[in-house]
Design a protein around this motif. Structure first.
Motif, PDB file in Angstrom:
ATOM      1  N   PRO A 222     -25.673  30.612  17.359  1.00 54.36           N
ATOM      2  CA  PRO A 222     -26.676  31.555  16.857  1.00 54.36           C
ATOM      3  C   PRO A 222     -25.997  32.707  16.127  1.00 54.36           C
ATOM      4  N   GLY A 223     -26.800  33.523  15.482  1.00 60.35           N
ATOM      5  CA  GLY A 223     -26.289  34.744  14.871  1.00 60.35           C
ATOM      6  C   GLY A 223     -26.718  35.946  15.692  1.00 60.35           C
ATOM      7  N   CYS A 224     -25.892  36.984  15.734  1.00 61.79           N
ATOM      8  CA  CYS A 224     -26.263  38.194  16.464  1.00 61.79           C
ATOM      9  C   CYS A 224     -25.500  39.382  15.892  1.00 61.79           C
ATOM     10  N   VAL A 253     -26.647  50.001  24.852  1.00 60.58           N
ATOM     11  CA  VAL A 253     -26.102  49.260  23.712  1.00 60.58           C
ATOM     12  C   VAL A 253     -27.008  48.053  23.495  1.00 60.58           C
ATOM     13  N   ALA A 254     -27.446  47.847  22.259  1.00 59.80           N
ATOM     14  CA  ALA A 254     -28.407  46.777  21.974  1.00 59.80           C
ATOM     15  C   ALA A 254     -27.901  45.876  20.861  1.00 59.80           C
ATOM     16  N   ALA A 255     -28.264  44.599  20.974  1.00 56.42           N
ATOM     17  CA  ALA A 255     -27.960  43.617  19.927  1.00 56.42           C
ATOM     18  C   ALA A 255     -29.221  42.828  19.636  1.00 56.42           C
ATOM     19  N   ALA A 289     -34.006  40.518  21.236  1.00 54.65           N
ATOM     20  CA  ALA A 289     -33.108  41.634  21.544  1.00 54.65           C
ATOM     21  C   ALA A 289     -32.558  41.524  22.957  1.00 54.65           C
ATOM     22  N   SER A 290     -31.341  42.053  23.135  1.00 53.78           N
ATOM     23  CA  SER A 290     -30.708  42.156  24.447  1.00 53.78           C
ATOM     24  C   SER A 290     -30.025  43.511  24.514  1.00 53.78           C
ATOM     25  N   ARG A 291     -29.954  44.092  25.719  1.00 53.47           N
ATOM     26  CA  ARG A 291     -29.348  45.411  25.834  1.00 53.47           C
ATOM     27  C   ARG A 291     -28.540  45.517  27.114  1.00 53.47           C
ATOM     28  N   ALA A 308     -17.717  44.282  22.121  1.00 56.71           N
ATOM     29  CA  ALA A 308     -17.932  42.884  21.726  1.00 56.71           C
ATOM     30  C   ALA A 308     -19.160  42.381  22.475  1.00 56.71           C
ATOM     31  N   PHE A 309     -20.259  42.211  21.755  1.00 59.54           N
ATOM     32  CA  PHE A 309     -21.533  41.787  22.344  1.00 59.54           C
ATOM     33  C   PHE A 309     -21.676  40.281  22.115  1.00 59.54           C
TER      34      PHE A 309
END
Length: 330
Positions: A222-224, A253-255, A289-291, A308-309
């Motif tokens: 996947p892309g993030c 911190v969110a991605a 989203a993930s945080r 590094a997420f």
């Protein structure tokens, strides 16, 4: 009468006997030779042992296996490799009451079969169960597009095998001869998607079909990207969620990801400062989203932190977003 701690009285000589006198099938089609599961009844007590010797008809020893008996006096030997076309089996039981022995000679037929084996073995995956998964986690060559698999058809030596791939339409990979172990081998690039494989084995006027093995191939990560704080931003006291630098600098911190097959999967955030790394779990992906809630304790100010997420999809393919921040904690 035996008292407590005394050795139990032996009522008779030790009894040892094979429970079967024939081999009708191969217990493991994928292993070379013929494998059989052997059960032996005895009058031994739990903890006593039975030694099984496997010999050919000329008396040459092919192998020795030892097993303990269960509370019913049964010794079980799984997947014993037997010589063909005939084997001599000798079982010797030993215990407190002495020794007993039994010996049989059995015919070992080389059964005709047609089975498929995919290597590396498809990964177990709760999301796609009961199907196995081919992903970048086990791909022998993840740089090359697709999944690089080795597929083997197990049949008889001298037979031929033809491999078919089923992905919408059926495609043949050609017919090749099995080797001296009865194995025909293909190197196959598996393209992403739901795909099945089957084989047809032929020899001595007989044609056999293997069961179809269906797997999910997914080698596309996947892309993030980290979206908060913005990559390259300076993190200052204004980011501190509890406005108390005495216990460090707390922030979220969110991605984000646009890939749907990441939904519900947790991620991780690795934070490195001064060569020391710490891993923080992140929330499961929801709405793309993930945080992670983190606390930074800079030893000096300003300090440099590398983030590094990492997120992964249902198949286990991972993406990683990197960002570096200057942290001023005053």
């Amino acid at each position: 009468m035996a008292g407590c701690g005394d050795v139990p009285a032996c009522q008779s000589e030790v009894f040892v006997a094979f429970t079967q006198t024939t081999v009708t099938s191969d217990a493991d089609d994928f292993a070379p030779g013929v494998q059989a599961n052997i059960r032996i009844r005895t009058s031994l007590r739990i903890g006593d042992v039975v030694e099984l010797e496997i010999l050919d008809t000329g008396g040459a020893l092919q192998g020795t296996v030892t097993r303990g008996v269960d509370r019913d006096g049964i010794a079980v030997f799984d997947y014993v490799t037997l010589p063909t076309p005939r084997a001599v089996l000798r079982a010797t039981g030993s215990g407190l009451c002495g020794r007993g022995q039994d010996q049989i000679t059995i015919d070992v037929p080389v059964g005709a079969t047609c089975r498929l084996d995919i290597s590396p073995a498809p990964e177990r995956n709760a999301h796609y169960a009961p199907l196995g998964v081919l992903s970048t986690r086990s791909d022998p060559d993840p740089v090359t597009p697709g999944y690089q698999a080795t597929i083997r058809a197990v049949t008889r030596p001298g037979w031929t095998a033809q491999l078919y791939r089923i992905a919408g339409e059926e495609q043949s990979f050609g017919e090749i001869a099995a080797d001296d172990d009865g194995v025909a081998t293909w190197a196959v690039t598996v393209i992403d998607g739901l795909v099945g494989f089957r084989a047809t084995c032929r020899g001595q006027g007989t044609e056999l079909a293997s069961p179809t093995t269906t797997v999910v191939a997914d080698t596309t990560p996947p892309g993030c990207e980290i979206v908060a704080p913005a990559p390259g931003a300076t993190i200052t006291a204004a980011w501190d969620e509890n406005h108390d630098l005495g216990d460090g600098l707390q922030l979220a911190v969110a991605a984000r990801t646009a890939d749907l097959d990441v939904a519900g999967e947790p991620g991780s955030l690795t934070i490195t400062e001064g060569g020391v790394a710490a891993v923080v779990p992140t929330s499961a992906v929801a709405d793309g989203a993930s945080r992670a809630e983190v606390t930074l304790l800079p030893p000096i100010t300003p300090a440099t932190y590398d983030f590094a997420f990492t997120l992964h999809d249902h198949a286990g393919n991972a993406c990683m977003s990197l960002a570096t921040y200057e942290v001023i904690s005053q």
